[in-house]
Design an enzyme around this catalytic site. Structure first.
Site, PDB file in Angstrom:
ATOM      1  N   HIS A 182       0.774  -1.153   0.359  1.00 25.57           N
ATOM      2  CA  HIS A 182      -0.319   0.355  -0.341  1.00 25.57           C
ATOM      3  C   HIS A 182       0.966   1.317   0.296  1.00 25.57           C
ATOM      4  O   HIS A 182       0.404   2.234   0.292  1.00 25.57           O
ATOM      5  CB  HIS A 182      -0.331   0.454   1.421  1.00 25.57           C
ATOM      6  CG  HIS A 182      -1.719  -1.432   1.082  1.00 25.57           C
ATOM      7  ND1 HIS A 182      -2.755  -1.488   0.231  1.00 25.57           N
ATOM      8  CD2 HIS A 182      -1.889  -2.737   1.864  1.00 25.57           C
ATOM      9  CE1 HIS A 182      -3.824  -2.693   0.868  1.00 25.57           C
ATOM     10  NE2 HIS A 182      -2.536  -3.627   1.411  1.00 25.57           N
ATOM     11  N   SER A 312      14.899  18.972 -16.950  1.00 22.71           N
ATOM     12  CA  SER A 312      14.006  20.349 -16.136  1.00 22.71           C
ATOM     13  C   SER A 312      15.076  21.226 -17.656  1.00 22.71           C
ATOM     14  O   SER A 312      15.556  21.431 -17.679  1.00 22.71           O
ATOM     15  CB  SER A 312      13.956  21.025 -15.780  1.00 22.71           C
ATOM     16  OG  SER A 312      13.378  21.604 -14.782  1.00 22.71           O
ATOM     17  N   LYS A 318      18.174  18.993 -12.679  1.00 26.21           N
ATOM     18  CA  LYS A 318      17.469  17.582 -12.672  1.00 26.21           C
ATOM     19  C   LYS A 318      17.186  17.002 -13.705  1.00 26.21           C
ATOM     20  O   LYS A 318      17.191  16.754 -14.371  1.00 26.21           O
ATOM     21  CB  LYS A 318      15.861  18.568 -12.247  1.00 26.21           C
ATOM     22  CG  LYS A 318      14.701  16.758 -11.932  1.00 26.21           C
ATOM     23  CD  LYS A 318      13.344  18.004 -12.265  1.00 26.21           C
ATOM     24  CE  LYS A 318      12.466  17.611 -11.388  1.00 26.21           C
ATOM     25  NZ  LYS A 318      11.836  16.433 -11.979  1.00 26.21           N
ATOM     26  N   GLU A 325       9.056   6.672 -18.272  1.00 27.11           N
ATOM     27  CA  GLU A 325       7.709   7.025 -18.754  1.00 27.11           C
ATOM     28  C   GLU A 325       7.864   6.472 -19.659  1.00 27.11           C
ATOM     29  O   GLU A 325       6.620   6.237 -20.244  1.00 27.11           O
ATOM     30  CB  GLU A 325       8.269   8.434 -18.204  1.00 27.11           C
ATOM     31  CG  GLU A 325       8.248   8.704 -16.386  1.00 27.11           C
ATOM     32  CD  GLU A 325       8.621   9.819 -16.471  1.00 27.11           C
ATOM     33  OE1 GLU A 325       9.052  11.391 -17.512  1.00 27.11           O
ATOM     34  OE2 GLU A 325       8.633  11.310 -15.295  1.00 27.11           O
TER      35      GLU A 325
END
Length: 466
Positions: A182, A312, A318, A325
């Protein structure tokens, strides 16, 4: 300005680009279906070329086609199969549901090119399409192209991904980390155990894909218009399957029932279901890896993926998990394709399915997407991933769920009290167990040994729960 020549078909005259190998029926389809701007997949066209090669050989062997004409057709069709004339197949995917336009596109291109080779006219219907109908050619090509793409691209890519995941499972077997159910802290698990689960998912995916191949190996060719085999030789279907097996190096057979093979597309729907399952597996693995990579300071930070591009346009330094993805997006597209294929399979009305081009397009795209993204995932993300062992170990020690291992010794309620204080005071369970129980240091250390907690069968009391 484009120059044109005049061609004729049963509906009359049509202006066709002067340098086109195709004829009037293809040009009509180009003008009739300006829908997506997307032609049929190249893999489908190449398989269609192979069917025309095999048909020329079989018809010649049966004495139905002159040997010289057959040789010219075979040479022209082989050029199609090799991709030489891909630009001559401009018809949109969203065309006549039987794919008749694409079949006639192939007949016209092969006939035109064979006429050049032979130095005499070759007829697209009477000779190139001899013994065939679009209604058995197109579903046969759908199956053939799917088998070839699965065997040549998807299965090798999944085997490669499995190897990388299994390698990480072995290399990281000694690294203890906190489990999560969870998305909340759970009992310890080894990083290698998690990755063995991912490897097993891919192993099962391979088996599921292999399981659909027997149905796809059945070819509708030989059924002609409605499955009865009208206007073709009774041995045509069997010989075509045998010839295509020789041409491709894989096993292909004549459909056991031509009426099923042409009236339905259950095999394609089942194959798409297997691909849908593969997509779900890859999405789960990619998202787990993405979560474990989160950070680098304020996330989980249990592993670090290779930095392959800036993440980014505004935040310097970053780096994002872009490969993960891409896997997730590809999986979503495969799932969308599966919905369309499922709907398409329902449109096997009476003696013909009228969604064949769309089913073929979606099935082949799903195979291609999964094959490509599996290799990219393996090579650009997983192979270079590094485990942050110290971070993993640190999480284990501060996890309140470590108290679970104390259940058999002090009971659930007392262990829960320790877990709550551990979370509230941000103190290790080990330390609180020494304060709040009468257990000896040896008992505590034995129970809270993280490695011991990850070894199946060693603990016989209590349950971890959800």
């Amino acid at each position: 300005m484009t120059e044109y020549r005049t061609e004729k078909d049963s509906l009359g005259e049509m202006k066709v680009p002067a340098d086109a190998l195709y004829g009037a029926q293809t040009q009509r389809a180009v003008e009739n279906f300006p829908v997506s701007g997307e032609p049929m997949p190249a893999e489908f066209i190449h398989a269609l070329g192979l069917v025309k090669v095999a048909a020329a050989r079989v018809n010649a062997a049966l004495g139905l086609l002159d040997a010289k004409v057959a040789a010219a057709i075979e040479q022209a069709a082989r050029e199609v199969a090799e991709g030489k004339w891909d630009s001559q197949f401009p018809i949109d995917v969203f065309q006549t549901g039987s794919g008749t336009s694409s079949n006639m596109n192939a007949n016209e291109v092969v006939a035109h090119r064979a006429s050049e080779i032979l130095g005499a006219r070759v007829h697209p219907n009477d000779q190139v399409n001899l013994g065939q109908s679009s209604n058995d050619v197109i579903p046969a090509v759908l199956h053939l192209s799917a088998v070839l793409e699965i065997e040549r691209k998807l299965l090798p890519a999944l085997e490669h991904l499995h190897g990388v995941l299994a390698g990480k499972a072995r290399a990281w077997d000694h690294i203890i980390k906190t489990g999560r159910t969870h998305l909340m802290d759970a009992t310890p698990i080894r990083l290698g155990q998690e990755f063995s689960g991912y490897a097993s998912q891919v192993e099962h995916a391979i088996a599921r894909v292999q399981a659909v191949l027997p149905d796809l190996r059945e070819l509708a060719i030989g059924g002609t218009a409605v499955g009865t085999g009208l206007n073709t030789h009774p041995e045509f279907g069997r010989r075509m399957a045998a010839e295509l097996s020789k041409l491709t190096g894989t096993t292909l057979v004549e459909a056991r029932d031509h009426f099923e093979a042409q009236g339905a597309q259950d095999g394609a729907a089942w194959a798409s279901g297997a691909l849908n399952s593969v997509a779900a597996s890859l999405m789960k693995i990619a998202n787990d890896v993405r979560l474990m990579n989160s950070g680098p300071r304020c996330g989980l930070g249990e592993i670090t993926l290779p930095a392959i591009q800036p993440g980014s346009s505004i935040m310097p330094g970053k780096v994002n998990p872009v490969i993960c993805e891409a896997v997730i997006m590809a999986g979503a597209q495969v799932m969308g394709n599966h919905v369309a294929i499922t709907v398409g399979a329902q449109w096997g009305q009476l003696d013909l399915n009228t969604m064949l081009p769309m089913i073929a397009r979606n099935l082949l795209e799903s195979v291609q997407l999964l094959a490509s993204v599996a290799r990219v995932f393996a090579d650009k993300a997983l192979a270079g991933a590094v485990a942050n062992e110290e971070t993993c170990r640190g999480y284990v020690e501060i996890s309140p769920s470590m108290a679970t291992a104390l259940n058999p010794l002090i009971g659930y309620d007392k262990a829960a009290e320790i877990a709550k204080r551990s979370f509230k005071e941000r103190r290790p369970v080990r330390e609180l167990a020494r304060e709040m129980t009468k257990l000896s240091p040896e008992q505590i250390d034995h129970a809270l040994d993280p490695r011991r907690q990850t070894e199946p069968g060693l603990d016989t009391g209590g349950g971890a729960g959800g």
